[in-house]
Design an enzyme around this catalytic site. Structure first.
Site, PDB file in Angstrom:
ATOM      1  N   HIS A  45      -6.046  -2.836  -2.018  1.00  0.00           N
ATOM      2  CA  HIS A  45      -5.192  -3.700  -0.964  1.00  0.00           C
ATOM      3  C   HIS A  45      -6.808  -4.140  -0.014  1.00  0.00           C
ATOM      4  O   HIS A  45      -6.504  -4.358   1.099  1.00  0.00           O
ATOM      5  CB  HIS A  45      -4.685  -3.168   0.001  1.00  0.00           C
ATOM      6  CG  HIS A  45      -3.248  -3.526  -1.079  1.00  0.00           C
ATOM      7  ND1 HIS A  45      -2.514  -4.995  -1.558  1.00  0.00           N
ATOM      8  CD2 HIS A  45      -2.273  -2.494  -1.279  1.00  0.00           C
ATOM      9  CE1 HIS A  45      -1.601  -4.206  -2.409  1.00  0.00           C
ATOM     10  NE2 HIS A  45      -1.108  -3.431  -1.827  1.00  0.00           N
ATOM     11  N   ARG A  70      -8.549   3.670  -6.099  1.00  0.00           N
ATOM     12  CA  ARG A  70      -7.905   3.079  -6.386  1.00  0.00           C
ATOM     13  C   ARG A  70      -8.406   2.135  -6.917  1.00  0.00           C
ATOM     14  O   ARG A  70      -8.443   1.295  -6.421  1.00  0.00           O
ATOM     15  CB  ARG A  70      -6.378   2.465  -5.400  1.00  0.00           C
ATOM     16  CG  ARG A  70      -4.688   2.141  -6.084  1.00  0.00           C
ATOM     17  CD  ARG A  70      -4.072   2.479  -5.399  1.00  0.00           C
ATOM     18  NE  ARG A  70      -4.007   1.615  -4.025  1.00  0.00           N
ATOM     19  CZ  ARG A  70      -3.202   1.002  -2.925  1.00  0.00           C
ATOM     20  NH1 ARG A  70      -1.888   1.712  -3.984  1.00  0.00           N
ATOM     21  NH2 ARG A  70      -2.857   0.476  -2.107  1.00  0.00           N
ATOM     22  N   ASP A  84     -18.290   4.254 -14.386  1.00  0.00           N
ATOM     23  CA  ASP A  84     -20.129   3.732 -13.986  1.00  0.00           C
ATOM     24  C   ASP A  84     -20.018   4.113 -12.740  1.00  0.00           C
ATOM     25  O   ASP A  84     -22.079   5.088 -13.252  1.00  0.00           O
ATOM     26  CB  ASP A  84     -20.287   3.029 -14.875  1.00  0.00           C
ATOM     27  CG  ASP A  84     -20.250   2.568 -16.274  1.00  0.00           C
ATOM     28  OD1 ASP A  84     -19.380   3.555 -17.452  1.00  0.00           O
ATOM     29  OD2 ASP A  84     -20.232   1.806 -17.159  1.00  0.00           O
ATOM     30  N   GLN A 152       0.147   5.448 -10.525  1.00  0.00           N
ATOM     31  CA  GLN A 152       1.017   5.175  -9.314  1.00  0.00           C
ATOM     32  C   GLN A 152       2.495   4.269 -10.177  1.00  0.00           C
ATOM     33  O   GLN A 152       2.330   3.225 -10.759  1.00  0.00           O
ATOM     34  CB  GLN A 152      -0.012   4.520  -8.305  1.00  0.00           C
ATOM     35  CG  GLN A 152       0.638   4.507  -6.948  1.00  0.00           C
ATOM     36  CD  GLN A 152      -0.097   3.217  -5.992  1.00  0.00           C
ATOM     37  OE1 GLN A 152      -1.521   3.892  -6.079  1.00  0.00           O
ATOM     38  NE2 GLN A 152       0.860   3.930  -4.730  1.00  0.00           N
ATOM     39  N   GLU A 154       5.712   2.617  -8.413  1.00  0.00           N
ATOM     40  CA  GLU A 154       6.015   1.727  -7.535  1.00  0.00           C
ATOM     41  C   GLU A 154       6.542   0.538  -7.694  1.00  0.00           C
ATOM     42  O   GLU A 154       6.405  -0.327  -6.966  1.00  0.00           O
ATOM     43  CB  GLU A 154       4.506   1.630  -6.625  1.00  0.00           C
ATOM     44  CG  GLU A 154       3.991   1.198  -7.368  1.00  0.00           C
ATOM     45  CD  GLU A 154       2.540   0.757  -6.574  1.00  0.00           C
ATOM     46  OE1 GLU A 154       2.534   0.467  -5.534  1.00  0.00           O
ATOM     47  OE2 GLU A 154       1.140   0.198  -7.416  1.00  0.00           O
ATOM     48  N   ALA A 179       6.242   2.214  -0.895  1.00  0.00           N
ATOM     49  CA  ALA A 179       6.667   0.521   0.217  1.00  0.00           C
ATOM     50  C   ALA A 179       6.628  -0.119  -1.193  1.00  0.00           C
ATOM     51  O   ALA A 179       7.381  -1.068  -1.032  1.00  0.00           O
ATOM     52  CB  ALA A 179       5.134   0.124   1.256  1.00  0.00           C
ATOM     53  N   ASP A 180       5.668  -0.091  -1.851  1.00  0.00           N
ATOM     54  CA  ASP A 180       6.046  -1.100  -3.414  1.00  0.00           C
ATOM     55  C   ASP A 180       7.484  -1.205  -4.427  1.00  0.00           C
ATOM     56  O   ASP A 180       8.283  -1.834  -4.847  1.00  0.00           O
ATOM     57  CB  ASP A 180       5.120  -1.371  -4.827  1.00  0.00           C
ATOM     58  CG  ASP A 180       4.005  -2.386  -3.747  1.00  0.00           C
ATOM     59  OD1 ASP A 180       3.842  -3.744  -3.308  1.00  0.00           O
ATOM     60  OD2 ASP A 180       2.877  -2.180  -3.325  1.00  0.00           O
TER      61      ASP A 180
END
Length: 265
Positions: A45, A70, A84, A152, A154, A179-180
């Site tokens: 995000h 993330r 990398d 994660q 969600e 939240a999600d």
């Protein structure tokens, strides 16, 4: 450097994390020096490109904080690029099935010799910061020691499959995004709803039942306390952008309120 897996293994108390969501290396350095155990660089995000991620990692490296990146999606190309670049810990969002988790692990691993392990990470370590441009002897063969994968959960499907997801070989930890999850349950913007809280707690229990560490995004103090009591091994409690937003509002609000009161007279 110590991976997130290692930090969790040696922790004597739940780890506390902060977010770098702004994409600012200066903000990352400020957050890294706060005493937090973890710093999450948000490439999902946050407005952070691959090239912009490098100075963030470099800024945080001077501090005793474990940095986790993330990625925006469970994409082997992006995971390869981030690794990398020198990120040692990746967080993969929207993992709802064991197959999703296996795909994330496969993307983070080099192929093993003679079928030793399945991996799809492209081998370009001599050109990459991850191996310090070939200065880490035997990096390709020992890369699993330098990389950790957190997935994660969600979605409602992820909650239902939490134990199976956590049990996947190569998944080092599970992170819950309330939240999600609330949105997936038809409750967008209502992460504190009792049904969402129950789903979070069920996920904590399921992940712990297979012996894997689990953490939760908890920007409210009460949520952090509750999840730690339930058995969360780590919590993220604030982001640079939210701290700046709320702090700036608070700094201005008192005088603005006093001005309004004066005008009223």
């Amino acid at each position: 450097m110590t991976t997130f897996r290692d930090a969790l293994a040696r922790a004597e108390a739940p780890l506390v994390g902060l977010w770098n969501a702004s994409g600012s290396a200066v903000a990352a350095e400020i957050m890294a020096g706060s005493g937090a155990d973890l710093l999450l660089v948000d490439g999902e995000h946050g407005p952070i490109s691959i090239s912009e991620m490098l100075p963030i990692l470099q800024a945080a490296a001077a501090y005793p904080v474990t940095t986790i990146v993330r990625v925006p999606w469970n994409d082997p190309v992006i995971i390869k690029q981030v690794l990398d670049l020198g990120a040692e810990n990746v967080l993969v969002p929207m993992v709802s099935t064991a197959d999703d988790a296996r795909a994330a692990v496969r993307a983070a691993r080099y192929p093993g010799g003679d079928g030793e392990r399945e991996g799809a990470r492209g081998i370009g370590s001599a050109l990459a910061r991850s191996s310090r441009w070939g200065r880490i002897p035997g990096y390709v063969g020992a890369a699993d020691d330098h990389v950790s994968v957190t997935v994660q959960i969600e979605t409602a499907d992820g909650v239902a499959n939490a134990a199976e997801i956590a049990a996947v070989d190569g998944v080092d930890a599970v992170f819950i995004g309330p939240a999600d999850l609330a949105g997936s349950m038809g409750l967008p913007g209502r992460a504190s709803d009792s049904a969402v809280v129950a789903a979070v707690e069920a996920t904590i229990d399921a992940v712990r039942s297979v012996g894997k560490p689990v953490g939760v995004n908890t920007f409210a103090e009460a949520d952090a306390d509750r999840c730690i009591t339930r058995g969360a091994a780590f919590v993220f409690v604030a982001a640079d952008v939210t701290l700046m937003a709320r702090g700036s509002e608070a700094a201005v609000a008192r005088l603005k309120r006093a001005e309004r009161e004066t005008d009223a007279y």
